[in-house]
Scaffold this motif. Structure first.
Motif, mmCIF file in Angstrom:
data_model
loop_
_atom_site.group_PDB
_atom_site.id
_atom_site.type_symbol
_atom_site.label_atom_id
_atom_site.label_comp_id
_atom_site.label_asym_id
_atom_site.label_seq_id
_atom_site.Cartn_x
_atom_site.Cartn_y
_atom_site.Cartn_z
ATOM 1 N N VAL A 189 -10.218 -1.174 -6.792
ATOM 2 C CA VAL A 189 -8.860 0.032 -6.294
ATOM 3 C C VAL A 189 -9.429 1.004 -5.266
ATOM 4 O O VAL A 189 -8.115 1.108 -4.180
ATOM 5 N N ALA A 190 -10.740 1.274 -5.122
ATOM 6 C CA ALA A 190 -10.528 2.118 -4.169
ATOM 7 C C ALA A 190 -9.928 1.522 -2.763
ATOM 8 O O ALA A 190 -9.358 2.353 -1.981
ATOM 9 N N THR A 191 -10.799 0.226 -1.953
ATOM 10 C CA THR A 191 -9.781 -0.267 -1.488
ATOM 11 C C THR A 191 -8.631 -0.689 -1.175
ATOM 12 O O THR A 191 -7.836 -0.593 -0.274
ATOM 13 N N ALA A 192 -7.905 -0.964 -2.460
ATOM 14 C CA ALA A 192 -6.478 -1.329 -2.703
ATOM 15 C C ALA A 192 -5.827 -0.325 -2.180
ATOM 16 O O ALA A 192 -4.883 -0.010 -1.527
ATOM 17 N N TYR A 193 -6.275 1.251 -2.845
ATOM 18 C CA TYR A 193 -5.824 2.296 -2.449
ATOM 19 C C TYR A 193 -5.405 2.577 -1.537
ATOM 20 O O TYR A 193 -4.593 3.054 -0.384
ATOM 21 N N ALA A 194 -6.811 2.257 -0.194
ATOM 22 C CA ALA A 194 -6.407 2.580 0.747
ATOM 23 C C ALA A 194 -5.950 1.631 2.285
ATOM 24 O O ALA A 194 -5.366 2.243 3.006
ATOM 25 N N GLN A 195 -5.545 0.465 1.477
ATOM 26 C CA GLN A 195 -4.088 -0.199 2.524
ATOM 27 C C GLN A 195 -2.965 0.191 1.623
ATOM 28 O O GLN A 195 -2.169 0.257 2.314
ATOM 29 N N LEU A 196 -3.194 0.562 0.482
ATOM 30 C CA LEU A 196 -1.714 1.315 0.088
ATOM 31 C C LEU A 196 -1.317 2.433 1.439
ATOM 32 O O LEU A 196 -0.268 2.589 1.714
ATOM 33 N N ARG A 197 -2.662 3.413 1.338
ATOM 34 C CA ARG A 197 -1.939 4.284 1.612
ATOM 35 C C ARG A 197 -1.699 3.674 3.229
ATOM 36 O O ARG A 197 -0.146 5.027 3.782
ATOM 37 N N ARG A 198 -2.355 2.853 4.054
ATOM 38 C CA ARG A 198 -2.321 2.847 5.031
ATOM 39 C C ARG A 198 -0.846 2.586 5.262
ATOM 40 O O ARG A 198 0.001 2.548 6.513
ATOM 41 N N GLU A 199 -0.558 1.800 3.874
ATOM 42 C CA GLU A 199 1.473 0.907 4.334
ATOM 43 C C GLU A 199 1.953 1.482 3.791
ATOM 44 O O GLU A 199 3.523 1.675 4.309
ATOM 45 N N VAL A 200 2.040 2.786 2.906
ATOM 46 C CA VAL A 200 3.392 3.323 2.107
ATOM 47 C C VAL A 200 3.092 4.504 2.022
ATOM 48 O O VAL A 200 4.165 5.422 2.428
ATOM 49 N N GLY A 201 2.009 5.774 3.000
ATOM 50 C CA GLY A 201 1.494 7.188 3.231
ATOM 51 C C GLY A 201 0.959 7.269 2.048
ATOM 52 O O GLY A 201 0.318 6.522 0.723
ATOM 53 N N ASP A 202 0.538 8.782 2.022
ATOM 54 C CA ASP A 202 -0.326 9.242 0.776
ATOM 55 C C ASP A 202 0.068 9.333 -0.032
ATOM 56 O O ASP A 202 0.342 8.831 -1.703
ATOM 57 N N ASP A 203 1.547 10.298 -0.265
ATOM 58 C CA ASP A 203 2.335 9.940 -1.523
ATOM 59 C C ASP A 203 2.994 9.137 -1.959
ATOM 60 O O ASP A 203 2.850 8.838 -3.211
ATOM 61 N N GLU A 204 3.479 8.115 -1.887
ATOM 62 C CA GLU A 204 3.461 6.814 -1.918
ATOM 63 C C GLU A 204 2.422 5.829 -2.726
ATOM 64 O O GLU A 204 2.391 5.754 -3.808
ATOM 65 N N ALA A 205 1.578 5.961 -2.299
ATOM 66 C CA ALA A 205 0.022 5.557 -2.678
ATOM 67 C C ALA A 205 -0.501 6.263 -3.798
ATOM 68 O O ALA A 205 -0.807 5.651 -4.861
ATOM 69 N N GLN A 206 0.374 7.715 -3.626
ATOM 70 C CA GLN A 206 -0.985 8.421 -5.215
ATOM 71 C C GLN A 206 -0.007 8.189 -6.711
ATOM 72 O O GLN A 206 0.205 8.107 -7.692
ATOM 73 N N ARG A 207 1.446 8.429 -6.108
ATOM 74 C CA ARG A 207 2.690 7.684 -7.085
ATOM 75 C C ARG A 207 2.215 6.610 -7.772
ATOM 76 O O ARG A 207 2.784 6.225 -9.128
ATOM 77 N N ARG A 208 1.851 5.504 -6.674
ATOM 78 C CA ARG A 208 1.396 4.289 -7.683
ATOM 79 C C ARG A 208 0.637 3.893 -8.473
ATOM 80 O O ARG A 208 0.231 3.283 -9.114
ATOM 81 N N LEU A 209 -0.723 4.927 -7.423
ATOM 82 C CA LEU A 209 -1.470 5.270 -8.979
ATOM 83 C C LEU A 209 -1.406 5.709 -9.589
ATOM 84 O O LEU A 209 -2.409 5.398 -11.088
ATOM 85 N N ASP A 210 -0.769 6.666 -9.313
ATOM 86 C CA ASP A 210 -0.643 7.422 -10.877
ATOM 87 C C ASP A 210 0.296 6.324 -11.907
ATOM 88 O O ASP A 210 0.223 6.810 -13.389
ATOM 89 N N GLY A 211 1.043 5.335 -11.579
ATOM 90 C CA GLY A 211 1.778 4.777 -12.165
ATOM 91 C C GLY A 211 0.956 3.249 -12.525
ATOM 92 O O GLY A 211 1.318 2.635 -13.380
ATOM 93 N N LEU A 212 -0.681 3.627 -12.273
ATOM 94 C CA LEU A 212 -0.609 2.079 -12.904
ATOM 95 C C LEU A 212 -0.925 1.790 -13.936
ATOM 96 O O LEU A 212 -2.173 2.994 -14.825
ATOM 97 N N ARG A 213 -0.652 0.175 -14.142
ATOM 98 C CA ARG A 213 -1.509 0.297 -16.329
ATOM 99 C C ARG A 213 -2.547 -1.120 -15.261
ATOM 100 O O ARG A 213 -1.028 -2.266 -15.318
ATOM 101 N N PHE A 214 -2.847 -1.226 -16.911
ATOM 102 C CA PHE A 214 -3.928 -2.830 -16.903
ATOM 103 C C PHE A 214 -4.103 -2.625 -18.312
ATOM 104 O O PHE A 214 -4.466 -1.758 -18.859
#
Length: 864
Positions: free
Chosen positions: A104-129
């Motif tokens: 998750v840590a590396t996936a989150y880092a990649q998301l931050r590079r692609e969509v920016g910090d705020d959007e990456a955190q929003r997606r992490l907040d909505g994560l559900r498994f």
């Protein structure tokens, strides 16, 4: 690992010499060496020699040999699991290591590079498994065997840390020998089928031993990786993203033993387990919170909570205060543990809902943080908060499943107005049970109602009609989930969904849940319906269309994947499958079924469970990244013509086999299909009441399991060779394999399935059926599929691009062969004309066959 296997094998050999009948060890060795030679040399002569040895045993000796090889596989599986744990521990704390991209840590880092910090955190907040544990019967081991293996695992760990040649190592060795002796002496087959309640308690053992404590550690490790030294000193950025569902005690589709009373009992058992776990966890954290009031003053809220407790529970409060003088936070936590215990006992001083406990824990957390004890606030207290957020007071979100036809029949009776049958009364009682569970344990405890074989919007509306009949004016809150299983139903899914969301009950429920909708996709029945290749393509296309429809309609879609453990039932690595899904079909939410041996393989050991959850969550987070969505969508577009050709060719080939006249009884003859139904695997019947004259209502589990036992694994690969041959362009297909995630996942899974086949043994099974035409069809397709898979993976043999997996399969295969030869011997005798039995009674032959079934399942692992 090899050293562990040799050591455990030597212990088993010693036990066989000490406890087995005279000559047993020598006979086991003769067959073992013969099958190894036959496998290594691929010589017909060596294989015939191994067959002769297996056939030469008396029925009593064959029984013992089968048990010995089955014990060996349990020990090999243990050694492999132990090695995985070793590797995970060695890698622990190495975030920069090679291969760490699936966290998750590396996936989150990649998301931050692609969509920016705020959007990456929003997606992490909505994560559900959300894994959903089912009672589908594919775990061939008895629970007593699993318990013995778990004790051996603990002893292996003790041996690892003991000094070489020291007293502790000798002690561990002696106790392991004792445990292997226990394993040998434990009857390998269940005497009777487990009841649904037994199945509930078996699944509960996974929570007690692993998941309850492991899941918050997953959150913590991710937070550690994301925040470094700041983790544990301030509020975490990682949400409690795991929710655990269960069909055990709720899935009544084709299982008459799951009644409304069983569903109520399942919810009560789960609640008992989680409340007991929370009570102990809060008490443990509380006892360690010896922070005095002067250095760590309590907040006014903590004081108020304690005062309220002391007023209501004067005696208990006095005892706690006497043990914890001037330690207000410790006092309050011990008071909370007391209230959780009261909740478990149904006392009036307990909590009414988990939200009340969460509020109290957050008050403690805020107080500690405000007084400077941040490490305590966001350390142990945060773990408790994560546990309550994840599990509530219900532990598992219990789901009901029933067949659409049952609903139609019940409504026909109700609308007719006559006297109701017991079956219809039971259908109505289920809704009352759900309502009772919701009142007692909260809305999350139950409410999802899965409709098997959904073929129309009316099939979903029927659930709400039945709920009104059961509880007029006060039905339970329901999330009705369509399950699309057959090829035709998958194709019709978008139109059915578009119609059903206009129904008032659906509109109201979606309005109350931020426009959320859940849709389940069945992998196994679609595979049995049109073959594995066409089913995979149809599932992808159905997901693509459903996801686009949901996106256009502003619906927050969750696709629920009905995957089994075996490849013919959607099995294989979940993380790679997630990354191959169509754009917008995941969007940070992934739900799937977990069953049988996969429950214990993925969640039975803490380190492996943590790794699995991290991997799947990482893929779930990354699947909706722009780069991954672009890759999957562009590849699907580029290779659309390839998909069309593969679909048509694979279906044609599959139908030529399964629609051939006499196929069903032939299938039952050349595999141990009928005998598998005699195994006491689970409470659920193997068929929906029909004979093997028809495959229509044969459950997908025995369909897959039987082919696996025959060492053919047909359900996982049949039709792929013809599909690839129809495309024909090797260069194009190599490009597709490299660039198209769906095809890559399909071929890699098939490679594993093929590696576990054995053509020499498969020929012997197929010969039992006296249908050379069907046998030739199977073997020709097997050869063609192997050729194409090897060519596309750029190898000289199967799994050469996955050497660790290849080595594991290679090490096991000769030993599986030994059990297969014993199974073949028994099957030949059982299939022989009456009175032609060579040795042993029919019951003895059937027992030998069932012993070998259990052993082959242990040897091949992903069997069901």
């Amino acid at each position: 690992m090899r050293a562990d296997v040799r050591m455990l094998g030597a212990l088993l050999g010693q036990v066989l010499r000490e406890c087995g009948s005279p000559g047993l060890f020598e006979d086991v060795e003769r067959l073992r060496l013969a099958t190894i030679q036959a496998y290594d040399e691929e010589s017909t002569h060596a294989f015939e020699r191994a067959t002769e040895i297996a056939d030469s045993f008396s029925i009593e000796r064959a029984d013992e040999v089968a048990r010995a090889f089955t014990c060996y596989f349990h020990l090999v599986n243990l050694a492999e699991e132990h090695q995985r744990v070793r590797i995970l521990r060695e890698r622990d704390g190495q975030p920069g290591r090679e291969g760490a991209v699936d966290t998750v840590a590396t996936a989150y880092a990649q998301l931050r590079r692609e969509v920016g910090d705020d959007e990456a955190q929003r997606r992490l907040d909505g994560l559900r498994f959300q894994p959903v544990f089912t009672a589908h019967p594919t775990e061939a081991r008895r629970r007593a065997v699993s318990t013995s293996i778990r004790r051996l695992s603990e002893l292996l760990s003790q041996r690892d840390v003991a000094s070489e040649g020291g007293a502790e190592q000798h002690r561990a060795h002696r106790r392991m020998l004792e445990e292997v002796d226990t394993l040998w002496r434990t009857a390998p087959l269940r005497a009777q089928k487990p009841s649904p309640t037994d199945e509930v308690r078996t699944v509960m053992s996974v929570f007690d031993e692993t998941l309850f404590t492991t899941v918050p550690h997953v959150y913590r490790r991710i937070d550690d990786a994301l925040r470094g030294e700041d983790s544990g000193a301030s509020a975490p950025v990682v949400p409690a993203f795991v929710r655990v569902g269960s069909w055990v005690g709720g899935d009544r589709d084709g299982n008459p033993f799951v009644t409304a009373s069983i569903t109520r009992e399942a919810a009560q058992i789960a609640s008992e387990h989680v409340l007991r776990g929370l009570e102990r966890a809060i008490e443990r954290i509380g006892r360690g919170l010896t922070l005095d009031a002067e250095g760590t003053p309590p907040s006014s809220m903590v004081v108020a909570l304690w005062d309220a407790f002391a007023a209501a529970e004067e005696g208990t409060a006095a005892e706690i205060a006497a043990r914890s003088p001037e330690e207000p936070h410790r006092c309050l936590l011990l008071a909370l543990a007391h209230r959780v215990a009261a909740t478990r006992h149904g006392a009036s001083n307990g909590y009414g809902a988990p939200e009340e406990l969460l509020s109290d824990l957050r008050s403690v957390q805020d107080s500690l943080a405000a007084s400077g004890a941040k490490r305590h606030a966001f350390g142990g207290i945060q773990h408790l908060i994560w546990q309550v957020e994840t599990y509530g007071f219900h532990l598992t979100e219990l789901e009901v499943r029933q067949h659409s036809q049952v609903h139609r029949e019940a409504l026909a009776e109700l609308d007719a107005g006559g006297e109701l049958s017991e079956k219809t009364q039971e259908v109505l009682e289920v809704f009352r049970a759900v309502a009772d569970i919701q009142r007692t344990y909260g809305l999350r405890a139950a409410g999802r109602y899965v409709v098997s074989f959904t073929q129309s919007a009316a099939d979903l509306a029927n659930v709400h009609r039945l709920a009104q009949y059961a509880l007029p004016g006060t039905p339970p809150v329901l999330d009705v989930v369509p399950l699309f299983e057959t090829f035709a139903d998958l194709q019709a899914a978008p139109e059915i969904l578009a119609e059903v969301v206009e129904f008032p009950e659906f509109r109201a429920r979606m309005a109350a849940t931020s426009n959320r909708l859940e849709v389940m996709l069945g992998y196994s029945d679609s595979s049995k319906d049109v073959g594995p290749v066409a089913a995979n393509l149809a599932l992808y296309e159905a997901q693509r269309k459903i996801a686009l429809w949901a996106k256009d309609a502003g619906i927050a879609l969750t696709l629920f994947h009905g995957r089994g453990g075996a490849l013919g039932r959607g099995g294989g690595p979940a993380n790679s499958a997630i990354l191959a899904q169509p754009p917008h079909s995941v969007d940070g939410r992934f739900k799937l079924t977990e069953q049988g041996e996969t429950i214990f393989a993925r969640y039975g050991e803490p380190a492996i469970a943590m790794r699995h959850i991290d991997q799947v969550a990482a893929a779930t987070l990354l699947a909706s990244s722009p780069s991954v969505e672009e890759r999957t969508s562009s590849a699907a577009a580029r290779f659309a013509d390839v998909a069309t050709t593969m679909d048509a060719a694979s279906r044609e080939r599959f139908f030529s086999l399964v629609k051939a006249e006499g196929f069903a009884p032939w299938f039952a003859t050349v595999t141990p299909l009928e005998e598998i139904g005699l195994l006491a695997l689970g409470s659920r019947p193997a068929r929906r009441g029909l004979s093997v004259e028809s495959l229509e209502d044969l459950r997908a589990i025995p369909w897959v399991f039987a082919w696996t036992q025959a060492r053919i694994n047909l359900a996982g690969w049949f039709g792929l060779g013809s599909a690839l041959e129809a495309v024909g362009d090797e260069a194009l297909l190599k490009d597709a394999y490299r660039e198209w995630p769906l095809l890559q996942t399909m071929i890699d899974n098939v490679a594993m399935s093929l590696a576990k086949t054995d053509e020499r043994i498969a020929r012997r099974y197929l010969a039992l059926g006296d249908r050379d035409d069907l046998a030739k069809l199977v073997l020709d397709e097997l050869t063609l599929t192997k050729e194409w898979v090897i060519r596309l993976t750029g190898s000289n043999g199967l799994l050469e691009n996955k050497p660790i997996l290849q080595r594991a399969v290679t090490l096991r295969s000769p030993y599986v062969d030994a059990l297969s030869l014993l199974q073949l011997r028994a099957l030949r005798e059982l299939r022989a004309p009456s009175g032609a039995t060579g040795s042993g009674t029919e019951d003895e032959q059937r027992r030998l066959l069932l012993l070998s079934v259990s052993g082959v399942a242990a040897g091949l692992q992903n069997t069901g």
